[in-house]
Design a protein around this motif. Sequence first.
Motif, short mmCIF file in Angstrom:
data_model
loop_
_atom_site.label_atom_id
_atom_site.label_comp_id
_atom_site.label_asym_id
_atom_site.label_seq_id
_atom_site.Cartn_x
_atom_site.Cartn_y
_atom_site.Cartn_z
N SER A 7 0.85 -1.20 0.00
CA SER A 7 0.00 0.00 0.00
C SER A 7 0.88 1.24 0.00
CB SER A 7 -0.89 0.03 1.24
OG SER A 7 -1.80 -1.05 1.21
N LEU A 8 0.47 2.23 -0.78
CA LEU A 8 1.23 3.47 -0.91
C LEU A 8 0.34 4.65 -0.53
CD1 LEU A 8 2.82 2.68 -4.39
CD2 LEU A 8 3.95 2.55 -2.17
N GLN A 9 0.98 5.75 -0.15
CA GLN A 9 0.26 6.96 0.21
C GLN A 9 0.81 8.13 -0.60
OE1 GLN A 9 0.51 8.19 4.35
NE2 GLN A 9 -1.45 9.23 4.17
N ILE A 39 -4.57 6.71 0.13
CA ILE A 39 -3.93 5.39 0.22
C ILE A 39 -4.37 4.58 -0.99
CG2 ILE A 39 -3.69 3.28 1.57
CD1 ILE A 39 -2.60 5.66 3.08
N VAL A 40 -3.39 3.98 -1.70
CA VAL A 40 -3.68 3.21 -2.91
C VAL A 40 -3.02 1.84 -2.82
CG1 VAL A 40 -3.93 5.26 -4.35
CG2 VAL A 40 -1.68 4.18 -4.12
N GLU A 41 -3.54 0.91 -3.58
CA GLU A 41 -2.95 -0.43 -3.69
C GLU A 41 -1.89 -0.40 -4.79
OE1 GLU A 41 -4.28 -4.95 -5.00
OE2 GLU A 41 -5.79 -3.36 -4.90
N ARG A 42 -0.69 -0.91 -4.50
CA ARG A 42 0.36 -1.00 -5.51
C ARG A 42 0.22 -2.31 -6.27
NH1 ARG A 42 4.89 -3.46 -6.63
NH2 ARG A 42 4.84 -4.64 -4.69
N LYS A 59 2.30 1.32 -10.59
CA LYS A 59 0.94 1.11 -11.08
C LYS A 59 0.07 0.93 -9.85
CE LYS A 59 -1.77 -1.21 -14.56
NZ LYS A 59 -1.73 -2.23 -15.62
N VAL A 60 -0.94 1.79 -9.71
CA VAL A 60 -1.75 1.78 -8.49
C VAL A 60 -3.23 1.66 -8.83
CG1 VAL A 60 -0.05 3.16 -7.23
CG2 VAL A 60 -1.92 4.32 -8.42
#
Length: 78
Positions: A7-9, A39-42, A59-60
């Motif tokens: 997970s990325l922010q 917050i995104v899914e990588r 890529k998110v």
Amino acid sequence: VTPVCASLQVATDVGDTLNVRAEPDSGTRKLGELNRGAIVERLDTQNGEKIGFTSAWHKVKKGSLTGWVAGAFIACAP
């Protein structure tokens, strides 16, 4: 390029958004944007256009939006 987080922010400056692109390059079609702190899914990480100190692009996915964001403006989610 192998990140250690799933997970990325979004880590843009206050008030700025992060463009989501069709490919790992700022010259490609803009698919949408993400707000600071989102917050995104990588899904994937590849080298692309160098922006700032890195050529990493992620890529998110967030909801129905899926595309590439520059690694210079995103970090592992807390």
